[in-house]
Scaffold this motif. Sequence first.
Motif, mmCIF file in Angstrom:
data_model
loop_
_atom_site.group_PDB
_atom_site.id
_atom_site.type_symbol
_atom_site.label_atom_id
_atom_site.label_comp_id
_atom_site.label_asym_id
_atom_site.label_seq_id
_atom_site.Cartn_x
_atom_site.Cartn_y
_atom_site.Cartn_z
ATOM 1 N N ARG A 69 -11.715 27.652 88.412
ATOM 2 C CA ARG A 69 -12.476 27.458 89.638
ATOM 3 C C ARG A 69 -13.616 26.453 89.476
ATOM 4 N NH1 ARG A 69 -11.408 32.914 89.139
ATOM 5 N NH2 ARG A 69 -10.035 33.782 90.764
ATOM 6 N N ASN A 70 -14.077 26.233 88.281
ATOM 7 C CA ASN A 70 -15.205 25.303 88.091
ATOM 8 C C ASN A 70 -14.706 23.874 87.928
ATOM 9 O OD1 ASN A 70 -13.963 25.842 85.692
ATOM 10 N ND2 ASN A 70 -15.839 25.906 84.487
ATOM 11 N N VAL A 71 -13.982 23.401 88.951
ATOM 12 C CA VAL A 71 -13.460 22.039 88.961
ATOM 13 C C VAL A 71 -13.750 21.426 90.322
ATOM 14 C CG1 VAL A 71 -11.641 22.484 87.273
ATOM 15 C CG2 VAL A 71 -11.191 22.860 89.714
ATOM 16 N N GLY A 72 -13.581 20.128 90.416
ATOM 17 C CA GLY A 72 -13.765 19.453 91.697
ATOM 18 C C GLY A 72 -15.231 19.407 92.096
ATOM 19 N N ASN A 73 -15.477 19.711 93.370
ATOM 20 C CA ASN A 73 -16.854 19.674 93.883
ATOM 21 C C ASN A 73 -17.730 20.772 93.289
ATOM 22 O OD1 ASN A 73 -16.149 17.516 95.519
ATOM 23 N ND2 ASN A 73 -15.565 18.847 97.241
ATOM 24 N N ALA A 74 -17.086 21.878 92.850
ATOM 25 C CA ALA A 74 -17.842 22.998 92.286
ATOM 26 C C ALA A 74 -17.931 22.910 90.762
ATOM 27 C CB ALA A 74 -17.199 24.325 92.705
ATOM 28 N N ARG A 75 -17.662 21.766 90.204
ATOM 29 C CA ARG A 75 -17.651 21.655 88.742
ATOM 30 C C ARG A 75 -19.046 21.882 88.156
ATOM 31 N NH1 ARG A 75 -18.446 17.300 85.423
ATOM 32 N NH2 ARG A 75 -18.539 15.931 87.248
#
Length: 351
Positions: A69-75
């Motif tokens: 889940r800690n990928v993309g915009n929420a990295r």
Amino acid sequence: MQKVLRRTALAKAQYARKAERRRERLAREARRLRLSEDKEHSRLAYRDIKEARLARREDWELGPLVPVRNVGNARETYGSMEMKRVRPTELAEEERIKFWSIVQDDRVVVLEGRDKGKIGVVKSIEKKSNMATVAGLNMVDIQIPPFMLANEIDKRPVRSVEMPLPISSVRLVHALTDPETGVTRDVIVKKVANSRIWFDKHTGVQRWSRFIPGLNVRIPWPKKEPKEYKVYEVDTLRPDIETRTWVPTLLTPPMPATVIDELRNKYSVFRHRHDEEYVAKKMAEDEEKAKKKGMAEMMRTPLKEANRRARKERKKMGKGTLTKEMLVTIGEIMARGRALVPAAAPQVVVA
């Protein structure tokens, strides 16, 4: 003069009504704003709880196939909360604590949360929301908006800050010495009582003492170091301010009359103290109006003369008397009136 006084009273009453309506309007707007902030705060908290529950369920069901889940915009901001959740909402005036027993730099213990039982120093007090921030405790990660990072050296999008705690979630910690053993240790004060309030009418500051009820142990306020001020060449020295250059007496007013007139606004409708010349002028105007009114009443017009003659003639005629002929005529008229009225239909009784 009565007109001036009536105008002043009406102006004051009108201003009071407008001020009351303005206070009510501002109170309604503040109440609406508080409700919207509470609603937004609850929405964000419910959203975070819902996402956490969904992630926990996916972790339990998918096992090794759990998505990252800690990928993309929420990295960089994964696991942090928005800044709105950290900012407490303001309470109504009647719900706020009036006299605080816990102030800045006090030592307190946290009663709930993950830092339950830990002791810290109060960093700040939020009197509008009945909350206290304890240094180093109840830490949370918050997201810093991009527009706030534009002019800062620190470009980290997530930072750890202390989240305010309700005042009911902390208790004051004070060091007490046991009179029998002589051992000094920290004690959690469950209840703090305040002494009588002392009000300084010159500075407007309210002061009071705090103590532990039952033990009558006074808890001192935290010592504040004196504030250091930088001295400049253009500053006015204290001796120049404290030197008395004028002594008031009973023969000299404290300030010129012209200054008093400027402060009182000589032409204001709210003015209720006037100069003697102004009062005398208004009284003379009232006397002139009363004199003109009396002259108008004394003036005789043709209508007044006709009414006066008619009253004299009626007074000469005296009170009238009823003769026998008049009584007979009145009786005949009343009889004719009864004859014109139809008689009531007879009631039929069925056996």
